[in-house]
Scaffold this motif. Structure first.
Motif, PDB file in Angstrom:
ATOM      1  N   GLN A  36       0.827  -1.203   0.000  1.00  0.00           N
ATOM      2  CA  GLN A  36       0.000   0.000   0.000  1.00  0.00           C
ATOM      3  C   GLN A  36       0.861   1.252   0.000  1.00  0.00           C
ATOM      4  O   GLN A  36       0.355   2.347   0.156  1.00  0.00           O
ATOM      5  CB  GLN A  36      -0.915   0.002   1.224  1.00  0.00           C
ATOM      6  N   MET A  37       2.159   1.085  -0.178  1.00  0.00           N
ATOM      7  CA  MET A  37       3.071   2.214  -0.271  1.00  0.00           C
ATOM      8  C   MET A  37       3.660   2.204  -1.673  1.00  0.00           C
ATOM      9  O   MET A  37       4.005   1.148  -2.195  1.00  0.00           O
ATOM     10  CB  MET A  37       4.180   2.110   0.774  1.00  0.00           C
ATOM     11  N   THR A  63       6.381   9.660  -2.088  1.00  0.00           N
ATOM     12  CA  THR A  63       6.040   8.310  -1.654  1.00  0.00           C
ATOM     13  C   THR A  63       4.708   8.424  -0.930  1.00  0.00           C
ATOM     14  O   THR A  63       4.549   9.287  -0.059  1.00  0.00           O
ATOM     15  CB  THR A  63       7.118   7.734  -0.713  1.00  0.00           C
ATOM     16  N   ILE A  64       3.755   7.580  -1.308  1.00  0.00           N
ATOM     17  CA  ILE A  64       2.395   7.711  -0.785  1.00  0.00           C
ATOM     18  C   ILE A  64       1.887   6.402  -0.194  1.00  0.00           C
ATOM     19  O   ILE A  64       2.410   5.322  -0.470  1.00  0.00           O
ATOM     20  CB  ILE A  64       1.419   8.150  -1.902  1.00  0.00           C
ATOM     21  N   LEU A  65       0.855   6.522   0.627  1.00  0.00           N
ATOM     22  CA  LEU A  65       0.053   5.390   1.085  1.00  0.00           C
ATOM     23  C   LEU A  65      -1.290   5.516   0.392  1.00  0.00           C
ATOM     24  O   LEU A  65      -1.852   6.614   0.327  1.00  0.00           O
ATOM     25  CB  LEU A  65      -0.153   5.441   2.596  1.00  0.00           C
ATOM     26  N   TYR A  66      -1.835   4.409  -0.109  1.00  0.00           N
ATOM     27  CA  TYR A  66      -3.105   4.473  -0.831  1.00  0.00           C
ATOM     28  C   TYR A  66      -4.020   3.333  -0.424  1.00  0.00           C
ATOM     29  O   TYR A  66      -3.587   2.358   0.197  1.00  0.00           O
ATOM     30  CB  TYR A  66      -2.861   4.467  -2.348  1.00  0.00           C
ATOM     31  N   ASN A  67      -5.305   3.455  -0.763  1.00  0.00           N
ATOM     32  CA  ASN A  67      -6.296   2.432  -0.445  1.00  0.00           C
ATOM     33  C   ASN A  67      -5.882   1.090  -1.029  1.00  0.00           C
ATOM     34  O   ASN A  67      -5.386   1.017  -2.150  1.00  0.00           O
ATOM     35  CB  ASN A  67      -7.675   2.810  -1.004  1.00  0.00           C
ATOM     36  N   LYS A  68      -6.115   0.031  -0.288  1.00  0.00           N
ATOM     37  CA  LYS A  68      -5.658  -1.304  -0.658  1.00  0.00           C
ATOM     38  C   LYS A  68      -6.138  -1.773  -2.034  1.00  0.00           C
ATOM     39  O   LYS A  68      -5.394  -2.364  -2.792  1.00  0.00           O
ATOM     40  CB  LYS A  68      -6.106  -2.297   0.406  1.00  0.00           C
TER      41      LYS A  68
END
Length: 94
Positions: A36-37, A63-68
């Motif tokens: 998820q990164m 660098t991002i975190l996003y919905n699964k």
């Protein structure tokens, strides 16, 4: 090949996950969770989407975190990339 996303879309490439557990065991690909990164490799220009003005908050190199389960996966020059909307991004990792 270069890719230029439209409107509020971004193109990301998953950051490699750790193949080894804290206890020292190696995980097979089938046991790994979808990461998820990711690293942003292209960003659309924003603009009017569904009648609303969208200003892009994300830039190339973030660098991002996003919905699964967000986005659509594609192969681009042999690399797996995902195209998703800016609204599917949960956070920018600093």
């Amino acid at each position: 090949m270069t890719i230029k996303p439209l409107f509020d879309k971004i193109v990301i490439e998953a950051v490699e996950s750790c193949e080894k557990t804290a206890g020292g065991l190696y995980l097979p690909d089938s046991a790994k969770e979808k990461p998820q990164m990711a690293k942003v490799i292209a960003v659309g220009p924003g603009g009017i989407v569904d009648g609303k003005e969208i200003v892009m908050q994300i830039k190339v190199g973030d660098t991002i975190l996003y919905n699964k389960y967000a986005g659509s996966e594609f192969k681009l020059d042999g690399n797996e990339v995902t195209i998703l909307r800016q609204s599917d991004v949960l956070a920018i990792v600093e």
